[in-house]
Scaffold this active site. Structure first.
Site, PDB file in Angstrom:
ATOM      1  N   GLY A  13       0.824  -1.206   0.000  1.00 42.99           N
ATOM      2  CA  GLY A  13       0.000   0.000   0.000  1.00 42.99           C
ATOM      3  C   GLY A  13       0.853   1.248   0.000  1.00 42.99           C
ATOM      4  CG  ASP A  14       0.677   3.623   2.471  1.00 40.49           C
ATOM      5  OD1 ASP A  14      -0.481   4.057   2.397  1.00 40.49           O
ATOM      6  OD2 ASP A  14       1.097   2.962   3.428  1.00 40.49           O
ATOM      7  CE  LYS A  17      -3.191   1.859  -3.885  1.00 40.26           C
ATOM      8  NZ  LYS A  17      -2.092   1.740  -2.915  1.00 40.26           N
ATOM      9  N   GLY A  41      -5.970   5.776   1.949  1.00 33.74           N
ATOM     10  CA  GLY A  41      -5.799   7.228   1.980  1.00 33.74           C
ATOM     11  C   GLY A  41      -5.071   7.619   0.711  1.00 33.74           C
ATOM     12  CG  HIS A  42      -6.074   6.335  -2.830  1.00 29.56           C
ATOM     13  ND1 HIS A  42      -6.803   5.639  -3.751  1.00 29.56           N
ATOM     14  CD2 HIS A  42      -5.395   5.412  -2.110  1.00 29.56           C
ATOM     15  CE1 HIS A  42      -6.571   4.345  -3.582  1.00 29.56           C
ATOM     16  NE2 HIS A  42      -5.739   4.189  -2.583  1.00 29.56           N
ATOM     17  CB  THR A  43      -1.963  11.743  -0.893  1.00 32.68           C
ATOM     18  OG1 THR A  43      -2.108  11.077   0.358  1.00 32.68           O
ATOM     19  CG2 THR A  43      -1.591  13.205  -0.667  1.00 32.68           C
ATOM     20  CD  GLN A 224      -6.627  -1.099   1.519  1.00 36.20           C
ATOM     21  OE1 GLN A 224      -7.402  -1.738   0.844  1.00 36.20           O
ATOM     22  NE2 GLN A 224      -6.948   0.049   2.042  1.00 36.20           N
ATOM     23  N   GLY A 302      -1.669   8.617  10.178  1.00 30.93           N
ATOM     24  CA  GLY A 302      -0.543   9.449  10.602  1.00 30.93           C
ATOM     25  C   GLY A 302       0.615   8.644  11.181  1.00 30.93           C
ATOM     26  NE  ARG A 305       2.544   5.646   4.462  1.00 36.04           N
ATOM     27  CZ  ARG A 305       2.276   6.630   3.611  1.00 36.04           C
ATOM     28  NH1 ARG A 305       3.237   7.157   2.875  1.00 36.04           N
ATOM     29  NH2 ARG A 305       1.049   7.081   3.487  1.00 36.04           N
ATOM     30  CE  LYS A 331       6.383   9.495  -1.462  1.00 40.81           C
ATOM     31  NZ  LYS A 331       6.005   9.214  -0.092  1.00 40.81           N
ATOM     32  CB  SER A 413       5.803   9.636  -9.828  1.00 43.53           C
ATOM     33  OG  SER A 413       5.443  10.727  -9.018  1.00 43.53           O
ATOM     34  N   GLY A 415       7.728  13.553  -7.909  1.00 44.46           N
ATOM     35  CA  GLY A 415       7.233  14.485  -6.901  1.00 44.46           C
ATOM     36  C   GLY A 415       5.738  14.321  -6.762  1.00 44.46           C
TER      37      GLY A 415
HETATM   38  P1  IMP Z   1      -7.097  -2.842   8.135  1.00 42.78           P
HETATM   39  O1  IMP Z   1      -7.362  -3.059   6.696  1.00 42.78           O
HETATM   40  O2  IMP Z   1      -7.402  -1.449   8.596  1.00 42.78           O
HETATM   41  O3  IMP Z   1      -7.726  -3.876   9.025  1.00 42.78           O
HETATM   42  O4  IMP Z   1      -5.522  -3.014   8.375  1.00 42.78           O
HETATM   43  C1  IMP Z   1      -4.870  -4.248   8.132  1.00 42.78           C
HETATM   44  C2  IMP Z   1      -3.412  -4.014   7.783  1.00 42.78           C
HETATM   45  O5  IMP Z   1      -3.343  -3.381   6.498  1.00 42.78           O
HETATM   46  C3  IMP Z   1      -2.660  -3.091   8.742  1.00 42.78           C
HETATM   47  O6  IMP Z   1      -1.321  -3.499   8.824  1.00 42.78           O
HETATM   48  C4  IMP Z   1      -2.743  -1.733   8.055  1.00 42.78           C
HETATM   49  O7  IMP Z   1      -1.688  -0.884   8.426  1.00 42.78           O
HETATM   50  C5  IMP Z   1      -2.661  -2.138   6.600  1.00 42.78           C
HETATM   51  N1  IMP Z   1      -3.366  -1.197   5.717  1.00 42.78           N
HETATM   52  C6  IMP Z   1      -4.690  -1.077   5.543  1.00 42.78           C
HETATM   53  N2  IMP Z   1      -4.968  -0.122   4.652  1.00 42.78           N
HETATM   54  C7  IMP Z   1      -3.799   0.370   4.239  1.00 42.78           C
HETATM   55  C8  IMP Z   1      -3.423   1.367   3.280  1.00 42.78           C
HETATM   56  O8  IMP Z   1      -4.255   1.987   2.601  1.00 42.78           O
HETATM   57  N3  IMP Z   1      -2.101   1.585   3.147  1.00 42.78           N
HETATM   58  C9  IMP Z   1      -1.173   0.884   3.833  1.00 42.78           C
HETATM   59  N4  IMP Z   1      -1.457  -0.060   4.722  1.00 42.78           N
HETATM   60  C10 IMP Z   1      -2.763  -0.326   4.918  1.00 42.78           C
END
Ligand code: IMP
Length: 429
Positions: A13-14, A17, A41-43, A224, A302, A305, A331, A413, A415
């Site tokens: 994830g992160d 996207k 959390g799509h920024t 994710q 917040g 990572r 990045k 990408s 920036g």
């Molecule tokens: P949950 O989906 O909130 O239950 O989280 C399960 C696991 O997935 C945890 O380790 C979270 O930190 C990770 N996780 C869930 N959504 C994201 C995301 O959008 N980005 C990165 N990690 C995520």
């Protein structure tokens, strides 16, 4: 008949996207989310403003794009209402541009409380959930107790809701969890449901298959990443949905034959938020520098990572599972300033064997990556506009990844802004 292109994360994830969907959005008629929920959390950054989207597809800022919340998602109406208010404040309307699949499951406040209760129960084994109620909402879906968006229009919705809340309260009691205020949470939730009733609902499978038959361009936006997939990720340290290309079919009601390009998004290094295995994790100053330079703090929670080197074993696995056709590297600018970079090309197992495969028991075993050292670059690349503006050492880094994965990197990408995007392929212009 057109096809659905898919854009998804290849790591934990992160990967960035949101930014890249925003870049591609003007070339699509419909942008769809097919899994996950407000854990995402799509920024998106443009015109010096930053938006973080949790439920809304990232095409919401394009005037002529229709955005669909697909049935594979779980939806928290409170988060959606807040997000709609935020984009409205920025001058973007959802009217005529947002649709929700009737079969999307609802997140209740009690799902959030259950998430917290289960995490607490797990103690040291806690997975580091975002605590947004994702796991408990999907659990209710699979155990056939859940409520769907279409249910909010039924005459007996209130009774169904009460039955589910009663069930959750029994579970919370069994878990010995009482640190919640259901009354005020439900007031807010009911207000959000009133707003949700105003948003057009569709049967996503009929809607999308019709759009495709009309030749409309559709992009499915993953949340994710592959290594957090419920089946193919580093179980049990995963999320509760199918984050992979296969999830597009079940999350939207479209056949496998409707899948077009699969854009695999990865960061030039690796990060992970929450618990779980991370073979190429760095525990030293280099990791801290990447975290600082990459602003690696969760967009939803917040949290810091964890950072590490690029892992080609994991990436190869992710490309295979998803049928990736093009890669987008995000990045790249964050790696400026290192004399030497490392890339994990294989894993050394505990018994001395070397493997190129992502292990079944990655969560239990202590695999250590076999690294290849590559020369870094010192130049600031954030204002590079095209391939030839990049330093040769960065081009070598990118070419090495292409050779290893046998796939083209079509976007680099450099920036967070829309404009800091180098396109190397006319298909993604
Ligand atoms: P949950 O989906 O909130 O239950 O989280 C399960 C696991 O997935 C945890 O380790 C979270 O930190 C990770 N996780 C869930 N959504 C994201 C995301 O959008 N980005 C990165 N990690 C995520």
């Amino acid at each position: 008949m057109s096809k659905i292109d898919v854009l998804l994360g290849l790591q934990w994830g992160d990967e960035g996207k949101g930014k890249v969907v925003d870049v591609l959005a003007p070339t699509y008629d419909v942008i769809v989310r097919f899994q996950g929920g407000p854990n995402a959390g799509h920024t998106l950054v443009f015109d010096d403003k930053k938006y973080v989207l949790h439920c809304l597809p990232s095409g919401i800022f394009q005037e002529n794009t229709v955005n669909l919340i697909g049935n594979g998602m779980v939806l928290d109406p409170v988060v959606l209402a807040a997000e709609i208010a935020e984009v409205a404040e920025g001058g973007f309307s959802i009217v005529d541009r947002l649709k929700i699949a009737q079969k999307t499951h609802l997140i209740l406040p009690t799902h959030r409380f259950l998430d917290a209760a289960y995490e607490r129960r797990k103690g040291k084994q806690a997975i580091g959930s975002t605590l947004r109620g994702i796991g408990p909402a999907y659990t209710d879906k699979v155990s056939r107790h859940g409520l769907r968006v279409g249910d909010i229009l039924l005459p007996d919705f209130d009774e169904r809701l009460q039955a589910l809340i009663d069930r959750h309260q029994q579970q919370l009691e069994w878990l010995d969890y009482s640190e919640y205020d259901l009354g005020s949470a439900m007031i807010e939730w009911h207000e959000a449901i009133t707003q949700l009733r105003e948003i057009p609902q569709v049967d996503d499978s009929y809607f999308l298959n019709d759009q495709l038959s009309k030749g409309k361009r559709v992009l499915a936006e993953g949340a994710q990443g592959t290594l957090l997939d419920i089946s193919y990720g580093s179980y049990p340290y995963v999320t509760s949905s199918h984050t992979i290309t296969g999830g597009v079919c079940t999350g939207l009601g479209v056949p496998p034959s409707a899948i077009g390009d699969v854009f695999g998004v990865f960061k030039a290094y690796c990060t992970r938020v929450g618990g779980g295995p991370f073979p190429s994790e760095l525990f030293d100053e280099t990791g801290e520098t990447i975290q600082k330079n990459g602003h690696e703090f969760g967009a939803t929670t917040g949290r810091e990572r964890r950072c590490g080197w690029l892992d080609l074993v994991a990436l190869r696995y992710a490309c295979m599972i998803n049928g990736v056709t093009k890669l987008f590297m995000m990045k790249g600018d964050v790696l400026s300033g290192f004399d030497t970079l490392q890339i994990a090309t294989a894993y050394n197992g505990v018994n001395g064997e070397v493997t190129n495969s992502f292990p079944y028991d990655v969560s239990q075993s202590t695999v250590s990556p076999a690294y290849q050292a590559v020369t870094g670059w010192q130049e600031d690349v954030t204002s590079a506009k095209e391939w030839n503006d990049l330093p040769n050492t960065m081009k070598d880094y990118i070419t090495l990844i292409e050779d290893e994965l046998k796939l083209p990197i079509s976007i680099v990408s450099v920036g967070p802004d829309r404009n800091q995007t180098i396109k190397r392929d006319t298909k993604v212009e």
